[in-house]
Design an enzyme around this catalytic site. Structure first.
Site, PDB file in Angstrom:
ATOM      1  N   ARG A 122       0.881  -1.172   0.000  1.00 20.60           N
ATOM      2  CA  ARG A 122       0.000   0.000   0.000  1.00 20.60           C
ATOM      3  C   ARG A 122       0.911   1.212   0.000  1.00 20.60           C
ATOM      4  O   ARG A 122       1.699   1.413   0.935  1.00 20.60           O
ATOM      5  CB  ARG A 122      -0.920   0.002   1.219  1.00 20.60           C
ATOM      6  N   HIS A 149      -7.261   0.477  -6.479  1.00 22.11           N
ATOM      7  CA  HIS A 149      -7.477  -0.362  -5.292  1.00 22.11           C
ATOM      8  C   HIS A 149      -8.116  -1.673  -5.790  1.00 22.11           C
ATOM      9  O   HIS A 149      -9.302  -1.938  -5.559  1.00 22.11           O
ATOM     10  CB  HIS A 149      -8.380   0.383  -4.303  1.00 22.11           C
ATOM     11  N   GLN A 152      -9.986  -4.236  -3.472  1.00 22.69           N
ATOM     12  CA  GLN A 152     -11.289  -3.702  -3.066  1.00 22.69           C
ATOM     13  C   GLN A 152     -12.332  -4.000  -4.145  1.00 22.69           C
ATOM     14  O   GLN A 152     -13.446  -4.453  -3.851  1.00 22.69           O
ATOM     15  CB  GLN A 152     -11.158  -2.186  -2.849  1.00 22.69           C
ATOM     16  N   ASP A 244     -17.286   6.963  -1.637  1.00 20.86           N
ATOM     17  CA  ASP A 244     -16.027   6.852  -0.891  1.00 20.86           C
ATOM     18  C   ASP A 244     -15.720   8.246  -0.348  1.00 20.86           C
ATOM     19  O   ASP A 244     -16.359   9.241  -0.723  1.00 20.86           O
ATOM     20  CB  ASP A 244     -14.920   6.351  -1.839  1.00 20.86           C
ATOM     21  N   CYS A 284     -16.276   1.556   0.476  1.00 18.97           N
ATOM     22  CA  CYS A 284     -15.096   0.737   0.783  1.00 18.97           C
ATOM     23  C   CYS A 284     -14.674   0.859   2.237  1.00 18.97           C
ATOM     24  O   CYS A 284     -13.996  -0.018   2.756  1.00 18.97           O
ATOM     25  CB  CYS A 284     -13.950   1.130  -0.140  1.00 18.97           C
ATOM     26  N   ARG A 312     -13.411  -8.671   1.773  1.00 16.93           N
ATOM     27  CA  ARG A 312     -11.997  -8.433   1.459  1.00 16.93           C
ATOM     28  C   ARG A 312     -11.183  -9.667   1.852  1.00 16.93           C
ATOM     29  O   ARG A 312     -10.262 -10.072   1.136  1.00 16.93           O
ATOM     30  CB  ARG A 312     -11.469  -7.208   2.237  1.00 16.93           C
TER      31      ARG A 312
HETATM   32  N1   CP Z   1     -11.151  -0.222   2.325  1.00 21.01           N
HETATM   33  C1   CP Z   1      -9.885  -0.274   2.800  1.00 21.01           C
HETATM   34  O1   CP Z   1      -8.935  -0.527   2.066  1.00 21.01           O
HETATM   35  O2   CP Z   1      -9.767  -0.068   4.134  1.00 21.01           O
HETATM   36  P1   CP Z   1      -8.387   0.225   4.905  1.00 21.01           P
HETATM   37  O3   CP Z   1      -7.869   1.541   4.406  1.00 21.01           O
HETATM   38  O4   CP Z   1      -8.764   0.262   6.353  1.00 21.01           O
HETATM   39  O5   CP Z   1      -7.431  -0.891   4.601  1.00 21.01           O
HETATM   40  N1  NVA Z   2      -9.943   6.551  -1.644  1.00 25.14           N
HETATM   41  C1  NVA Z   2      -9.567   6.170  -0.311  1.00 25.14           C
HETATM   42  C2  NVA Z   2      -9.756   4.712  -0.113  1.00 25.14           C
HETATM   43  C3  NVA Z   2      -9.455   4.203   1.278  1.00 25.14           C
HETATM   44  C4  NVA Z   2      -9.629   2.714   1.386  1.00 25.14           C
HETATM   45  C5  NVA Z   2      -8.124   6.570  -0.046  1.00 25.14           C
HETATM   46  O1  NVA Z   2      -7.281   6.369  -0.935  1.00 25.14           O
HETATM   47  O2  NVA Z   2      -7.836   7.088   1.030  1.00 25.14           O
END
Ligand code: CP
Ligand code: NVA
Length: 326
Positions: A122, A149, A152, A244, A284, A312
């Site tokens: 990430r 993502h 997701q 989101d 999400c 997930r």
């Molecule tokens: N939806 C998601 O990826 O959640 P986190 O940021 O908590 O991993």
């Molecule tokens: N769009 C959001 C998703 C979090 C899971 C971000 O990137 O922060």
């Protein structure tokens, strides 16, 4: 761990079509064909229904989990998921590796490929993720970048399928900021022949390259990928309304301005009333209640956000299994 088959490093990594998904990366939804996505969705269903059947599937396999941004769901589901398959994981945060500063992405890749069997990352720039994957001869999974993502999106479509059977007859609407989650959802909708309408302010559209690619895929699959600046038009007759955060990780300095710009894109009872009577609400998570969604929508019986979060786990177990299996 490094094995002779994949130890040739760059160029040796399996690519689409030669050996199924074994040894491949999952950096973008577009890394998978429609058939491969369907196969992962089927495996997800079996893993969810019969988890014990898979408890030794990845015995002894080790995943490195690199997090350069916070996480609840991704961290928990990858950690638990690999354990439930018989493997284990090690968490690497900026305090540990400080990717690209303490050590180059190349050097991190060349170390980790000799120590673990797969990497989940990430991070911010998508190029960091692709560079890591280019240099490591073990599978790399995108656990969220600024661009995509993809894990997701897999869990999201699986969740939709638990409620609605025919993806080709659905209208999935995304309302809010055109971001990483939107991009992966557009690509997976396009691959699976679904209609997806994205409703965002003019200046916050999905990036053009993803828009173009999704539309090109849609031409082949019969999907429709559409954009509008009008949230009501986007919501009309939708089978799923997805939103989101308006401010993604890394954009915190813009939060106040974004709250003003996105105010009319809030998913509330008035906007939701334009959707199909039995429409699902999806997010999400993490949610910012009172901003992109109101309590009455996220806590309504039509909201599937926690089921989506649980999925997930099942979807990522399927992804790790396909990529890491012997
Ligand atoms: N939806 C998601 O990826 O959640 P986190 O940021 O908590 O991993
Ligand atoms: N769009 C959001 C998703 C979090 C899971 C971000 O990137 O922060």
């Amino acid at each position: 761990m490094k094995n002779t088959k994949k130890s040739k490093a760059k160029g040796a990594k399996a690519t689409s079509g030669n050996k199924g998904l074994r040894g491949r990366d999952y950096l973008s939804v577009d890394d998978l064909s429609t058939a491969e996505i369907k196969r992962i969705l089927e495996l997800t269903a079996d893993i969810k229904a019969r988890p014990k059947k898979y408890r030794h599937s990845l015995d002894g396999k080790m995943m490195a989990l690199i997090f350069e941004k916070p996480s609840l769901r991704t961290r928990t589901t990858f950690t638990v998921g690999i354990k439930q398959l018989g493997g284990d994981s090690i968490l690497l945060t900026p305090a540990d590796i400080n990717l690209g500063k303490r050590e180059s992405v190349y050097d991190v890749a060349k170390n980790l490929e000799r120590m673990v069997d797969g990497i989940m990352i990430r991070t911010f720039g998508h190029d960091i993720c692709t560079s890591l994957a280019d240099h490591a001869c073990i599978p790399v999974i995108n656990g969220l970048t600024d661009l995509e993502h993809p894990c997701q999106a897999m869990a999201d479509i699986f969740t939709v399928l638990e409620h609605k059977k025919n993806l080709k007859k659905l209208k999935i609407t995304y309302i809010g900021d055109g971001n990483n989650v939107t991009h992966s959802l557009m690509l997976i909708a396009a691959k699976l022949g679904t209609t997806m309408v994205v409703g965002t302010p003019e200046g916050y559209k999905p990036v053009q390259s993803i828009m173009d690619r999704s539309c090109a895929i849609a031409e082949e699959t019969g999907a429709k990928i559409l954009w509008t600046a009008d949230p009501v038009e986007a919501a009309r007759e939708a089978d799923v309304i997805y939103t989101d955060t308006w401010t993604s990780m890394g954009q915190e300095a813009e939060a106040v301005e974004r709250r003003r710009i996105f105010a009319s894109y809030q998913v509330n009872a008035a906007l939701f009333s334009h959707a199909h009577e039995r429409a699902l609400f999806m997010h999400c998570l993490p949610a910012h209640r009172g901003e992109e969604v109101t309590d009455e929508i996220i806590d309504s019986p039509q909201s599937v956000v926690f089921q989506e979060a649980e999925n997930r786990l099942h979807a990522q177990k399927a992804i790790m299994l396909e990529l890491l299996r012997e």
